[in-house]
Motif scaffolding. Sequence first.
Motif: not given
Lengths: 429, 395, 325
Positions: C99-101, C104, C182, C185, C188-189, C192, C215, C261-264
């Motif tokens: 699962f994703q998380s 948990n 996911e 997700t 951290d990188v 990951q 995603h 999705p680039s935030i920089v």
Amino acid sequence: MDPIPSNHLEKAYNYYRNGQLSRASQLLVELIKHDPGHEEAWYLLSYVLKDLDRQIYAVQRVLRINPLNQKASIRLRKLSVLREEEDAGETLSSETAEGSPPQVTRYTEWTRDQQITDHGFSHTQRLKFRAHNFWRRFKMNWNIFAQSRLAILGLILVFIFGLLTIAYPILRNTVWASSVYDPITGFDMKVFPHPVPPGSRHLLGTDTLGRDVLSRLLAATPHTFVIGLTAAVATAIVGTLLSMAAAYFQGNVDTAITNLADVFIMLPAPVMMVIIGTRFREISPFVLGLFYGVLTGAGGTTLVMRAQAIQIVSKPFMEAAQIAGGGGRHIIFKHLLPSLLPLAALQMMVAVTGAVVADGFISFFGITRTISNWGTIIYDAFIYAGISGTGVPWYSLVPAAMCFSLFALGFYLISRGLHRVASPELRRR
Amino acid sequence: MTRYLIRQFTISLIKLFVFLTFMFFFIQIVMPGDFVDQFAMGCDAACREEMRVQLGLDLPLWNRYFHWLGQVVRLDFGESMFGEPILDIFKRVIPPTLLVFVIGTVLAFMIGLWLGKVTSWRERGIGSRLITLGGLVLFTSFPPWLTYLVTYLVTKGGVFQVVGGRGGLRGPNFTGLDRLLWQKVELSPSEVIITMMICVVISALFLFLLKFIYERLTKSKVPTLMFVFLIGLWAVSGWQMWGIDDLAFDIMTIAYIPMVTYILLAFGEFMLIMQASMRDVKNSEYVQIARAKGLPESTVRDQHAARNALLPVLSRLVISLPYLITGVVIIESSVGWPGLGTNLWNALYWQNMPVVMNTLLIVGIISLGARLIIDVIAAYLDPRIRYQDFQTNHT
Amino acid sequence: MTVSENVLDVKNLVMHYRTRKGPVYAVDNVTFHVGKGEAIGLVGESGCGKTSIALSLLKLLPTNADILNGEIRIMGDDIVPLPEKKMNKRRWRDISMVFQSAMNSLNPVFTVEDQILEAMLEHVPHLSEEEMNEKIDSLFDLVGLDPSLKTQYPHQYSGGMRQRAVIAMALSCDPDLIIADEPTTALDVIVQDSILKQIRDIQKELNMAMIYISHDIAVIAEVSERVGVMYAGKLVEMSSTENIFHNPIHPYTMALMSCFPSIVGEKTELVTLPGEPPDLLAPPPGCRFHPRCPYVTEICKEQDPDYKEHTQGHYAACWHPGGEK
């Protein structure tokens, strides 16, 4: 683990405070590159970024890292409202603002929790926008609340009792003769013997002393409301203040308040109210409610709310705000208080139930005799039944008991609805 | 763990002290008159004064306070204003209260948790909704009224009498017991109750140990219902061994009324808290994984969901514990069950301060003691607490 | 290719959630297959039905969700009509899930070992206790955890360690198919990357089929051989990773390729699609993507395009594949 990141966060926050957003975002991005799971950095980033979509993205990242981050979920909610508003906002701005700053800037300004003064707007415009925003938020919370049918039922119940409160004075002044329908001295001469069961003349019958049960119930309603609501407000105020103090000062103050609350929780409310009741035989419902409210407010309410307040304060943004010297008042009133209000509302509803039952209990024991309330009606039903030997008249007993249950139930159901609004984890469903 | 418990114990003592001090002055200052005013209504002023000197009521408040405090420290309860040693009073009134409170709380807790678990698992079923609504109505109902209803239903009218009110107080005694039976023995009802309780506690502890060992060895679970039933069976056979079974059953024929009322009042709250807690846990990923693992539905619900949902319920229990004790006080006085609560009302009415204060002392000890027990249970159930540094205050 | 060669065959799967405002079709007429030892990826925005597909495959849907139509064949057997008891036998044994998380996914009150053991006792009870212990040790080695950590509680693990433990748990009964929703997700990188690599290696090594849901198309590209793109409950395009990246034919995929999705950096880099994903309560008629599509024509607004094969192994549902008029 690493000295640089924490320092970065602090610096970034300072830049942000000074309005140097690009420098702040540089630092934050560096931080996030270093540690992508940096909850605080993402959160602050959501304030620093200019574009609404990116703000939302950043907050979503925060929530991914820590789904329980309450500040972030509140902010996400806020941002999505703004997102929805983009259309509505366009019409608003075209109506009112000529030559106002471009829209993106405007939303960015707004979403900064009004920390940086929303310059560039006229006063009315700001008010309008605020009202609009408030209305949106209210509608959203209402929708969550209304998802629970039981909560709506609670609201209806309380509303009906509200109507009953108004009904008694109106009926007394129009159709009900005071000689018959006075809640304490009334007596219907035309009926014999008392008590009579429900009928067309007396909708709920009369009690052993010949008083109309319905009028007694109605006359007791305002009293109950006063007790319940006073207790609710008192418990909310005391609980909020104490828990905020505990969360803000922490350390010894927190320990002291928690332990004090532990002591308060041991004080048996009905016993305390009996003591008060014996001293002040004609005590007003206001004082009684106040007493109960302070008692529970400093006890259970404080314990419950403190846990929440501590959680909010330990959230990264609050820390950042503190590091940057955001000012105590600012932190308490702009961040802590709004997050605590839903919980306070929840505790208020619980207090209503407790106060009304406790009040009924002491009048049931015939301690505060002059007050006519539902507890007294039940007490009378028992005591006079014993004296006159007619058996307990169910038609004066059952309605009064039902009033208690329904009144308490109404407020309790509302509190369940509020619980959904107050806890974002439940809202997912 | 031990250090943590010692620390909590010390803090509890301080809290108890603050609580009692507050109550002492609160009652004395707020309540009008004193014991003499209540008791010697017909006397003239001189006679009253004489009585006051005899009882020590002429001394200033501070003086009396320290006198009482000294007694507490020496573990000497002293005497009631009527001259009866308070220890004797307590021997008489504490067992009936413990019987109702301990057994009632444990049963209400188990019933509440079980119902909360089941109803939240099948939230949309008609049965679940009815049970939830029923629990809500019971939880918000007016306690004396509920007492009346229970009494009325089980005895087909009668028995219930209004207790309390000026002049309406009844003396604390067991009405409804079979006199002939009790004439033959020298035991008082309270002594029998103590024996009964000891049987229950011993069999519960012993069976718990057996259950623990059995489950460790076979890696399977003993059904809770069967476990409770076994405890009951053992306890009853214990009564038989002591030869008090007739008396015990006789007591149970009247004790079940306050017990049932108390359970009805209290289980709703546990159920509602458990429901809320289960709702959070139900959607958590580890429950999803447990289902994805293909475990039987009951295993997922009982072992994975309920075990975690229990933890917040326990911490809430700490907060609602004093209210539960208050609930017992209310119910006792409603049905005239001769326990601590009824005794407290009487003492308050007479302003019999030594009795009032020592009753509050006992109430405080029960409440704080129960709290410590809950802390230990929580630590047993939650490894995060167990492995945590116990020096931090976890409230 | 015959049916039985595939580990998983999904045909015309329709799943909806009953809500107060009406049904929400979270999975609408989805068809795909997973071959033996194959890794496929599912990509799409959040709320497009990726996770709903995963839950449908395990039949772990919430009470207000129903599978209305379609077949889910695992090793050739349709599991849709299976009763819960028989389904329980297949879960984890045939399909397991990560699962994703990470935080948990493990039950905080049991040790990690107990949680893995629990699944094994349920599905492979014929193993002896030592065999199970050995198996757990080897799984821990496989995912890069120290086997001596197995008796610890989840809260003593870091996020990355927990996710590794969950992966070990997912592998414990040697499933034919593993669904990873996911899985990285929440990490951290750096972690990951290493977990991603591990997943890929394990999948290759054990020659296990896998569905990887994310995603993040960059992540998908790294692990999967074929990619399915989802939009508003529908599978709009599916092909080899190569094709999806260099030769997308659905306009949505094209848009997706140009908006990592680039935030920089500056805002101009972020090419976003105009508009929002549709409200699944009232999806637009015709092709669900048409309100946001640059190539929209009349037919798109009226008729839903068929999901069909355009070139060899390249499926798409579009009236104007590749933007052609």
